[in-house]
Design a protein around this motif. Sequence first.
Motif, PDB file in Angstrom:
ATOM      1  N   LYS A   1     -13.049  31.258 -14.512  1.00 44.75           N
ATOM      2  CA  LYS A   1     -11.807  31.964 -14.177  1.00 44.75           C
ATOM      3  C   LYS A   1     -10.593  31.181 -14.671  1.00 44.75           C
ATOM      4  O   LYS A   1     -10.378  30.048 -14.236  1.00 44.75           O
ATOM      5  CB  LYS A   1     -11.708  32.155 -12.663  1.00 44.75           C
ATOM      6  N   PRO A   2      -9.768  31.764 -15.554  1.00 43.47           N
ATOM      7  CA  PRO A   2      -8.520  31.100 -15.951  1.00 43.47           C
ATOM      8  C   PRO A   2      -7.553  31.035 -14.770  1.00 43.47           C
ATOM      9  O   PRO A   2      -7.512  31.949 -13.941  1.00 43.47           O
ATOM     10  CB  PRO A   2      -7.962  32.003 -17.053  1.00 43.47           C
ATOM     11  N   ILE A   3      -6.793  29.949 -14.700  1.00 38.79           N
ATOM     12  CA  ILE A   3      -5.792  29.794 -13.641  1.00 38.79           C
ATOM     13  C   ILE A   3      -4.471  29.348 -14.256  1.00 38.79           C
ATOM     14  O   ILE A   3      -4.452  28.639 -15.267  1.00 38.79           O
ATOM     15  CB  ILE A   3      -6.238  28.790 -12.558  1.00 38.79           C
ATOM     16  N   VAL A   4      -3.375  29.794 -13.659  1.00 36.48           N
ATOM     17  CA  VAL A   4      -2.040  29.355 -14.053  1.00 36.48           C
ATOM     18  C   VAL A   4      -1.269  29.038 -12.776  1.00 36.48           C
ATOM     19  O   VAL A   4      -1.579  29.589 -11.712  1.00 36.48           O
ATOM     20  CB  VAL A   4      -1.284  30.423 -14.880  1.00 36.48           C
ATOM     21  N   GLY A   5      -0.295  28.168 -12.887  1.00 34.93           N
ATOM     22  CA  GLY A   5       0.468  27.838 -11.687  1.00 34.93           C
ATOM     23  C   GLY A   5       1.717  27.033 -11.978  1.00 34.93           C
ATOM     24  O   GLY A   5       1.944  26.578 -13.103  1.00 34.93           O
ATOM     25  N   PHE A   6       2.519  26.890 -10.946  1.00 34.89           N
ATOM     26  CA  PHE A   6       3.738  26.083 -10.971  1.00 34.89           C
ATOM     27  C   PHE A   6       3.623  25.082  -9.833  1.00 34.89           C
ATOM     28  O   PHE A   6       3.213  25.448  -8.727  1.00 34.89           O
ATOM     29  CB  PHE A   6       4.969  26.978 -10.756  1.00 34.89           C
ATOM     30  N   GLU A   7       3.952  23.825 -10.090  1.00 32.85           N
ATOM     31  CA  GLU A   7       3.856  22.838  -9.016  1.00 32.85           C
ATOM     32  C   GLU A   7       4.997  21.836  -9.041  1.00 32.85           C
ATOM     33  O   GLU A   7       5.644  21.624 -10.066  1.00 32.85           O
ATOM     34  CB  GLU A   7       2.509  22.127  -9.028  1.00 32.85           C
ATOM     35  N   VAL A   8       5.211  21.237  -7.881  1.00 31.49           N
ATOM     36  CA  VAL A   8       6.236  20.221  -7.672  1.00 31.49           C
ATOM     37  C   VAL A   8       5.568  19.019  -7.014  1.00 31.49           C
ATOM     38  O   VAL A   8       4.694  19.182  -6.161  1.00 31.49           O
ATOM     39  CB  VAL A   8       7.361  20.754  -6.753  1.00 31.49           C
ATOM     40  N   ALA A   9       5.963  17.825  -7.419  1.00 32.46           N
ATOM     41  CA  ALA A   9       5.441  16.597  -6.796  1.00 32.46           C
ATOM     42  C   ALA A   9       6.605  15.659  -6.501  1.00 32.46           C
ATOM     43  O   ALA A   9       7.555  15.569  -7.290  1.00 32.46           O
ATOM     44  CB  ALA A   9       4.437  15.914  -7.718  1.00 32.46           C
ATOM     45  N   ILE A  10       6.535  14.991  -5.347  1.00 34.95           N
ATOM     46  CA  ILE A  10       7.564  14.015  -4.984  1.00 34.95           C
ATOM     47  C   ILE A  10       6.882  12.750  -4.455  1.00 34.95           C
ATOM     48  O   ILE A  10       5.872  12.830  -3.763  1.00 34.95           O
ATOM     49  CB  ILE A  10       8.556  14.555  -3.926  1.00 34.95           C
ATOM     50  N   PRO A  11       7.425  11.572  -4.799  1.00 39.59           N
ATOM     51  CA  PRO A  11       6.843  10.338  -4.288  1.00 39.59           C
ATOM     52  C   PRO A  11       7.224  10.126  -2.827  1.00 39.59           C
ATOM     53  O   PRO A  11       8.300  10.526  -2.390  1.00 39.59           O
ATOM     54  CB  PRO A  11       7.453   9.254  -5.178  1.00 39.59           C
ATOM     55  N   MET A  12       6.333   9.485  -2.091  1.00 40.13           N
ATOM     56  CA  MET A  12       6.606   9.196  -0.683  1.00 40.13           C
ATOM     57  C   MET A  12       7.375   7.885  -0.504  1.00 40.13           C
ATOM     58  O   MET A  12       7.854   7.596   0.587  1.00 40.13           O
ATOM     59  CB  MET A  12       5.298   9.166   0.101  1.00 40.13           C
ATOM     60  N   THR A  13       7.480   7.098  -1.571  1.00 38.69           N
ATOM     61  CA  THR A  13       8.261   5.863  -1.525  1.00 38.69           C
ATOM     62  C   THR A  13       9.117   5.771  -2.780  1.00 38.69           C
ATOM     63  O   THR A  13       8.786   6.355  -3.808  1.00 38.69           O
ATOM     64  CB  THR A  13       7.366   4.611  -1.438  1.00 38.69           C
ATOM     65  N   LYS A  14      10.189   5.007  -2.697  1.00 41.05           N
ATOM     66  CA  LYS A  14      11.093   4.818  -3.834  1.00 41.05           C
ATOM     67  C   LYS A  14      11.686   3.431  -3.742  1.00 41.05           C
ATOM     68  O   LYS A  14      11.963   2.934  -2.651  1.00 41.05           O
ATOM     69  CB  LYS A  14      12.195   5.877  -3.783  1.00 41.05           C
ATOM     70  N   GLN A  15      11.877   2.797  -4.893  1.00 39.66           N
ATOM     71  CA  GLN A  15      12.551   1.500  -4.955  1.00 39.66           C
ATOM     72  C   GLN A  15      13.995   1.674  -4.515  1.00 39.66           C
ATOM     73  O   GLN A  15      14.668   2.607  -4.944  1.00 39.66           O
ATOM     74  CB  GLN A  15      12.494   0.954  -6.381  1.00 39.66           C
ATOM     75  N   GLY A  16      14.488   0.788  -3.676  1.00 42.86           N
ATOM     76  CA  GLY A  16      15.873   0.861  -3.211  1.00 42.86           C
ATOM     77  C   GLY A  16      16.864   0.491  -4.308  1.00 42.86           C
ATOM     78  O   GLY A  16      16.486   0.193  -5.443  1.00 42.86           O
ATOM     79  N   ASN A  17      18.131   0.504  -3.962  1.00 46.26           N
ATOM     80  CA  ASN A  17      19.182   0.151  -4.919  1.00 46.26           C
ATOM     81  C   ASN A  17      19.003  -1.286  -5.402  1.00 46.26           C
ATOM     82  O   ASN A  17      18.508  -2.145  -4.670  1.00 46.26           O
ATOM     83  CB  ASN A  17      20.564   0.315  -4.286  1.00 46.26           C
ATOM     84  N   VAL A  18      19.391  -1.505  -6.636  1.00 47.26           N
ATOM     85  CA  VAL A  18      19.264  -2.832  -7.230  1.00 47.26           C
ATOM     86  C   VAL A  18      20.653  -3.403  -7.496  1.00 47.26           C
ATOM     87  O   VAL A  18      21.652  -2.682  -7.496  1.00 47.26           O
ATOM     88  CB  VAL A  18      18.442  -2.767  -8.541  1.00 47.26           C
ATOM     89  N   SER A  19      20.691  -4.702  -7.720  1.00 43.78           N
ATOM     90  CA  SER A  19      21.965  -5.380  -7.969  1.00 43.78           C
ATOM     91  C   SER A  19      21.852  -6.228  -9.223  1.00 43.78           C
ATOM     92  O   SER A  19      20.796  -6.279  -9.858  1.00 43.78           O
ATOM     93  CB  SER A  19      22.344  -6.247  -6.764  1.00 43.78           C
ATOM     94  N   MET A  20      22.946  -6.921  -9.572  1.00 47.95           N
ATOM     95  CA  MET A  20      22.987  -7.732 -10.787  1.00 47.95           C
ATOM     96  C   MET A  20      21.873  -8.774 -10.829  1.00 47.95           C
ATOM     97  O   MET A  20      21.364  -9.084 -11.877  1.00 47.95           O
ATOM     98  CB  MET A  20      24.325  -8.446 -10.863  1.00 47.95           C
TER      99      MET A  20
END
Length: 195
Positions: free
Chosen positions: A151-170
């Motif tokens: 059976k052929p399938i088609v779809g649209f999906e979204v993914a988001i990470p559960m963690t992210k690196q915080g802001n960085v500095s010099m």
Amino acid sequence: MSVALVGAVLAALPARASEVGLILDRQVGSSQSVGFYNFDAVKPSGYGIRGSYTVLNFNAAEVGLTATYHPTSKTDLVVNGFNSGRFGSEYVAVGAQVDWKSLVNLHAGIDIRRERLTTESAYGVVDGSTTFTRPWLTAGVGYTFNTGSVKPIVGFEVAIPMTKQGNVSMGSSADDIRKSLAPDYQIGLYGGIRF
């Protein structure tokens, strides 16, 4: 080693898999400021190969295990308004998903992605690569064409990470800067076959 392992799993899937497909996607990060350097959000576009194996089938719903390989996709790295090099994103992932099958298919899952982030000749960032392992949530909607055993399938999906690196500095390391530029979400079109 992990790329070879996922490749071996994907090569073995067609004999036992419930689904094999290709995802065409765009990953989007967020802009970052590091001292006097302002990095535009990176937006690499690419593709990935995914296989899944159903472990539980309740007719109206399925629970499966997944493996994905996403080769490196690159985009311009823009710093202070100038193209200052290239940013690359590659990953391998293993995960689990639930699919509800009705008139349309609804999908929800979780992946553990081992991302390889690269910068090349980037002004203000040391050339190199960084490995970033983090969990991602996925959701999607699709349609399965009922054409027999394959059976052929088609779809649209979204993914988001559960963690992210915080802001960085010099004083932040090149690894931390690359992690801060890592994708914040991914959208994609998926196509494949279910059997």
